[in-house]
Design an enzyme around this catalytic site. Structure first.
Site, PDB file in Angstrom:
ATOM      1  N   GLY A   1       6.000   8.266   1.224  1.00  0.00           N
ATOM      2  CA  GLY A   1       6.929   7.998   2.333  1.00  0.00           C
ATOM      3  C   GLY A   1       7.788   6.781   2.022  1.00  0.00           C
ATOM      4  CG  HIS A   2       5.999   2.851   1.713  1.00  0.00           C
ATOM      5  ND1 HIS A   2       4.634   3.014   1.618  1.00  0.00           N
ATOM      6  CD2 HIS A   2       6.215   2.121   2.833  1.00  0.00           C
ATOM      7  CE1 HIS A   2       4.046   2.400   2.634  1.00  0.00           C
ATOM      8  NE2 HIS A   2       4.981   1.854   3.396  1.00  0.00           N
TER       9      HIS A   2
ATOM     10  CB  ALA B   1      -0.966  -0.010   1.184  1.00  0.00           C
TER      11      ALA B   1
HETATM   12  P1  AMP Z   1       5.206  -0.152   6.394  1.00  0.00           P
HETATM   13  O1  AMP Z   1       4.852  -0.531   5.003  1.00  0.00           O
HETATM   14  O2  AMP Z   1       4.170   0.648   7.081  1.00  0.00           O
HETATM   15  O3  AMP Z   1       5.709  -1.332   7.198  1.00  0.00           O
HETATM   16  O4  AMP Z   1       6.450   0.832   6.257  1.00  0.00           O
HETATM   17  C1  AMP Z   1       7.610   0.458   5.590  1.00  0.00           C
HETATM   18  C2  AMP Z   1       8.677   1.468   5.884  1.00  0.00           C
HETATM   19  O5  AMP Z   1       8.267   2.759   5.434  1.00  0.00           O
HETATM   20  C3  AMP Z   1       8.969   1.613   7.387  1.00  0.00           C
HETATM   21  O6  AMP Z   1      10.365   1.753   7.583  1.00  0.00           O
HETATM   22  C4  AMP Z   1       8.220   2.873   7.743  1.00  0.00           C
HETATM   23  O7  AMP Z   1       8.757   3.544   8.865  1.00  0.00           O
HETATM   24  C5  AMP Z   1       8.409   3.695   6.484  1.00  0.00           C
HETATM   25  N1  AMP Z   1       7.396   4.746   6.386  1.00  0.00           N
HETATM   26  C6  AMP Z   1       6.061   4.599   6.565  1.00  0.00           C
HETATM   27  N2  AMP Z   1       5.453   5.804   6.462  1.00  0.00           N
HETATM   28  C7  AMP Z   1       6.427   6.716   6.224  1.00  0.00           C
HETATM   29  C8  AMP Z   1       6.435   8.132   6.039  1.00  0.00           C
HETATM   30  N3  AMP Z   1       5.322   8.844   6.087  1.00  0.00           N
HETATM   31  N4  AMP Z   1       7.625   8.749   5.820  1.00  0.00           N
HETATM   32  C9  AMP Z   1       8.774   8.028   5.787  1.00  0.00           C
HETATM   33  N5  AMP Z   1       8.827   6.684   5.957  1.00  0.00           N
HETATM   34  C10 AMP Z   1       7.678   6.043   6.187  1.00  0.00           C
END
Ligand code: AMP
Length: 282
Positions: A36-37, A32
């Protein structure tokens, strides 16, 4: 861009790569994808010969079945986004590929980093995170791995795991990307309506006000103020607000400039958890 579903295919490709390329950047995600990712992937691309992203919704880090079931899944679109920014390899394993038959987490000791905030509100969460990140590191063997500061506790826990296991990986923390209204980008934001997303700007506004208040008010006063902001709020419930030392994540009662500190917050809306944090620097 190559997409691999099995550990075997990925390892064969990595073996070929490692004979000609020297550095591998790795960005684990649960999909998803949002900007940020993508910012983590851009950061990896700047500093590595090859960038690998993984997309895997890790069942062992969810303490609530409903949360796991509702987690947004947008694989087709994720792959388009990754292709557009020229990610080199995407690993999209199935659950059985990573867990065989036993979908359980191992137990970790993160020297207390796991005890408060997400650790105390989501039972077993960080054992799940540790289990999956360790598995992925052992498969990918990255030179550098990129994690967002948005999940600051997770970032510190991964650093601790790397240190304790002597993994030859550099963990790179990356700044939080935000929507125009300040809301931290999150896959879970996809579960909010437009109106709810707009209202959720309150979270970052409060964090910014907290930083200002640390100049003149005590932490007790600030905590009470934050708690009052959410009392009788029509949409959001405050789950926790703390100010903690960045390194140990231990809650503090006095603002200090000697050791970096951060304010951390979690709120829920319709059972959806939104977390955020901010550095306290004067
Ligand atoms: P997730 O898919 O939520 O497990 O996130 C994967 C990576 O993306 C993790 O290292 C999160 O900390 C990072 N991440 C999620 N949201 C953001 C954001 N808004 N800004 C920067 N990194 C993010």
């Amino acid at each position: 861009m190559k997409v691999f579903k099995t550990v075997r295919e990925l390892k064969i490709s990595l073996k070929k790569i490692s004979s000609v390329k020297s550095s591998i950047g790795f960005v684990p995600t649960m999909g998803a994808l949002h900007k940020g990712h993508l910012s983590l992937i851009e950061e990896s691309k700047k500093n590595n010969d090859i960038t690998i992203a993984s997309i895997f919704i890790n069942p062992t880090q969810f303490d609530k079945k409903g949360d796991l079931e509702n987690y947004p899944r947008t694989l087709e679109n994720d792959l388009i986004l990754l292709k557009n920014i020229a990610c080199d390899i995407v690993f999209t394993p199935s659950i059985s590929e990573l867990y065989n038959k036993s979908i359980v987490a191992n137990s970790f000791d993160f020297d207390g980093l796991e005890n408060n905030m997400e650790g105390s509100h989501r039972k077993g969460h960080f054992n799940g995170v540790g289990t999956i990140v360790k598995k992925l590191f052992e498969i990918v063997m990255p030179t550098n791995a990129y994690f967002g500061e948005k999940d600051f506790q997770q970032l510190q826990i991964i650093r601790k795991m790397v240190e304790k296991n002597h993994f030859p990986v550099t963990v790179v923390g990356c700044p939080t990307l935000r929507e125009e209204n300040g809301l931290a980008m999150s896959s879970r934001n996809k579960l909010l309506t437009k109106e709810e997303k707009q209202q959720a700007s309150i979270i970052y506004e409060i964090l910014n006000d907290v930083v200002k208040k640390t100049k003149s008010q005590s932490i007790e006063e600030i905590k009470e103020w934050v708690s009052n902001q959410f009392k009788n709020h029509p949409l959001f419930d405050l789950q926790y607000f703390i100010i903690a030392e960045e390194k140990t994540l231990k809650s503090v009662s006095i603002i200090s400039q000697n050791k970096p500190q951060r304010a951390f917050i979690a709120v829920t809306i319709k059972n959806i958890r939104l977390i955020d944090n901010i550095s306290i620097k004067h």
